[in-house]
Design a protein around this motif. Structure first.
Motif, PDB file in Angstrom:
ATOM      1  N   GLY A  26      21.577  28.258  14.895  1.00  0.00           N
ATOM      2  CA  GLY A  26      22.348  29.281  14.192  1.00  0.00           C
ATOM      3  C   GLY A  26      23.384  28.667  13.256  1.00  0.00           C
ATOM      4  O   GLY A  26      23.816  27.527  13.432  1.00  0.00           O
ATOM      5  N   THR A  56      24.416  35.345  25.592  1.00  0.00           N
ATOM      6  CA  THR A  56      25.418  34.275  25.614  1.00  0.00           C
ATOM      7  C   THR A  56      26.168  34.386  26.936  1.00  0.00           C
ATOM      8  O   THR A  56      26.602  35.474  27.309  1.00  0.00           O
ATOM      9  CB  THR A  56      26.399  34.412  24.436  1.00  0.00           C
ATOM     10  N   HIS A  89      23.408  29.737  25.084  1.00  0.00           N
ATOM     11  CA  HIS A  89      22.932  30.773  24.163  1.00  0.00           C
ATOM     12  C   HIS A  89      21.413  30.794  24.237  1.00  0.00           C
ATOM     13  O   HIS A  89      20.763  29.756  24.076  1.00  0.00           O
ATOM     14  CB  HIS A  89      23.364  30.477  22.722  1.00  0.00           C
ATOM     15  N   GLY A 106      15.554  33.571  15.548  1.00  0.00           N
ATOM     16  CA  GLY A 106      16.902  33.069  15.363  1.00  0.00           C
ATOM     17  C   GLY A 106      17.979  34.011  15.865  1.00  0.00           C
ATOM     18  O   GLY A 106      19.169  33.727  15.718  1.00  0.00           O
ATOM     19  N   SER A 107      17.574  35.127  16.483  1.00  0.00           N
ATOM     20  CA  SER A 107      18.551  36.056  17.061  1.00  0.00           C
ATOM     21  C   SER A 107      19.046  35.533  18.397  1.00  0.00           C
ATOM     22  O   SER A 107      18.296  34.908  19.148  1.00  0.00           O
ATOM     23  CB  SER A 107      17.923  37.441  17.261  1.00  0.00           C
ATOM     24  N   THR A 108      20.311  35.792  18.692  1.00  0.00           N
ATOM     25  CA  THR A 108      20.871  35.433  19.991  1.00  0.00           C
ATOM     26  C   THR A 108      20.680  36.604  20.949  1.00  0.00           C
ATOM     27  O   THR A 108      21.197  37.690  20.715  1.00  0.00           O
ATOM     28  CB  THR A 108      22.362  35.083  19.882  1.00  0.00           C
ATOM     29  N   ARG A 144      18.241  31.955  22.318  1.00  0.00           N
ATOM     30  CA  ARG A 144      17.896  32.350  20.948  1.00  0.00           C
ATOM     31  C   ARG A 144      16.378  32.458  20.808  1.00  0.00           C
ATOM     32  O   ARG A 144      15.623  31.686  21.409  1.00  0.00           O
ATOM     33  CB  ARG A 144      18.436  31.328  19.942  1.00  0.00           C
ATOM     34  N   THR A 145      15.948  33.415  20.013  1.00  0.00           N
ATOM     35  CA  THR A 145      14.517  33.639  19.822  1.00  0.00           C
ATOM     36  C   THR A 145      13.942  32.625  18.842  1.00  0.00           C
ATOM     37  O   THR A 145      14.558  32.286  17.838  1.00  0.00           O
ATOM     38  CB  THR A 145      14.247  35.057  19.289  1.00  0.00           C
TER      39      THR A 145
END
Length: 445
Positions: free
Chosen positions: A423, A17, A208, A12-14, A210-211
């Motif tokens: 997110g 961007t 974005h 959930g990490s970005t 995201r993981t």
């Protein structure tokens, strides 16, 4: 001493961007969305070309450096509509002529990509008759749209075209529906896998990355997104990758034979068994279920293959417009014969679900959505945005049908997925999901 890149990166990490190098709104959405930010709101028409629309002066001003070059050309060719690909290609030319060739887009503190770093697949495209036909048609449009003097030489233009078609992204709305196309320089560093570790989502035209899972440390060589629809078979995905990007995927999902067999499986005729029995187009003789040794007769295999053909033909015909009654005919024929994880079964359920929503058949939609959910989890994975959106839709449907506890259960599942994929700041999470959860909890009091 540990550096920042040595620490784990949570799901959930970005990671990145980025705003687009160039982007184009789909022509059919002109007048519905802002040409610059893609927002759906009150719009004003450009007084020059009378083709594009903006949500306000801020977007009009931000778009002007590139729109001022296309505005008189759009006005001159009106009322003809410039194809989206031609307009995007023209915008790239405008950017490059205005210093865009020097622009750097950073994906890390020191790593960056420039337009020239994007792969053009020049030699592949030269040998690709379909792509060359498309390129030739775009050149004819650009000659009329911009004039011969505004175009680079043919070799340079083909290189620009290659970079556009191989590196372009479909820009998606919150429900993952394509609303335009964009070119992103930094994001082009990320490779493909049908078993991705990250995904691309959008807010407006901003992308974005995201993981989807926790990574021991930040390593761009371990970051993969999918370039293709995971609800397609391995063969279809490979064909799409080869035709569009000129490579084949060797991930576990593409080489795992058990995955391929499940996608084409019929249901064991023994009602007490329920195992998948893989059937391929060339099979005409009976076979045994590997679990219960039930004999599958040639007539059953023949019937299965006939319904495979029937389903494929009708699903193909409904790519643009789906009809609920046709979907129901396909599903009725498949009942008791197709395994629940058969890919054609999952696709038919998915098409029927969306069609039921389109025509306002809410009870049908809820039932079909619940039935397709295991297939979504199997083929998209447990943390995919489309799974989260399915949960969100099932929550809305359940609320409307006064199944409040079911609604809350679906919405909480959606929250667990969308918190990772989109997110907590994303409008879909903040403005759509959270109010529905609050409403369901309030109704349960």
């Amino acid at each position: 001493m540990k550096t920042k890149s040595d620490f784990s990166v949570l799901a959930g990490s970005t990671l990145l961007t980025e705003k687009p190098f160039v982007h184009v709104l789909k022509s059919k959405l002109q007048g519905e969305r802002c040409d610059h930010c893609f927002e759906r709101t009150k719009l004003s028409q450009c007084s020059g070309c009378k083709y594009v629309f903006y949500c306000g002066r801020e977007c009009q001003k931000a778009s002007w450096p590139i729109h001022k070059k296309e505005c008189p050309n759009l006005r001159r060719v009106s009322p003809r509509i410039v194809p989206d690909a031609a307009r995007l290609l023209a915008r790239i030319i405008f950017r490059l002529q205005n210093g865009g060739d020097k622009e750097k887009s950073y994906y890390s503190k020191t790593g960056f990509r420039m337009f020239k770093d994007l792969m053009s697949h020049y030699s592949d495209i030269k040998k690709d008759s379909k792509r060359m036909e498309h390129f030739t048609s775009l050149c004819a449009v650009l000659m009329e749209y911009l004039g011969e003097g505004a175009l680079p030489n043919s070799a340079e233009l083909l290189g620009i075209y290659g970079r556009m078609v191989v590196n372009g992204f479909n820009i998606l709305d919150p429900e993952m529906v394509s609303i335009g196309t964009g070119l992103y320089l930094g994001v082009s560093i990320i490779d493909h896998s049908c078993d991705p570790t990250a995904l691309a989502v959008f807010t407006g035209t901003t992308i974005h990355i995201r993981t989807l899972q926790t990574m021991p440390m930040m390593d761009w060589s371990k970051v993969f997104i999918t370039y293709v629809d995971l609800l397609n078979s391995a063969r279809e995905r490979q064909e799409d990758l080869q035709a569009t990007y000129y490579f084949l995927c060797q991930c576990s999902r593409c080489v795992d034979r058990s995955e391929l067999e499940l996608q084409r499986s019929m249901l064991c005729p023994n009602v007490k068994c329920g195992e998948p029995v893989p059937i391929f187009q060339t099979e005409t003789y009976g076979k045994l279920c590997t679990k219960c040794n039930e004999h599958i007769k040639p007539a059953q295999i023949s019937e299965y293959l006939d319904i495979v053909d029937f389903s494929q033909q009708h699903l193909q015909s409904m790519k643009d417009v789906a009809y609920l009654d046709v979907c129901k005919v396909c599903l009725k024929k498949q009942n008791g014969l197709f395994h629940p994880m058969n890919l054609l079964r999952v696709k038919a359920l998915d098409t029927a679900f969306e069609s039921a929503i389109d025509v306002g058949s809410w009870e049908d939609a809820k039932r079909l959505g619940e039935e397709v959910e295991p297939g979504y989890r199997k083929y998209y994975g447990s943390t995919h945005p489309l799974l989260g959106i399915l949960y969100l839709k099932l929550g809305k449907l359940s609320l409307y049908l006064n199944c409040v506890q079911e609604a809350l259960d679906w919405l909480i599942k959606g929250q667990n997925v969308l918190k990772i994929t989109h997110g907590e700041r994303h409008p879909l999470y903040r403005n759509d999901l959270l109010p529905l959860i609050a409403q369901a909890r309030e109704e349960l009091r």
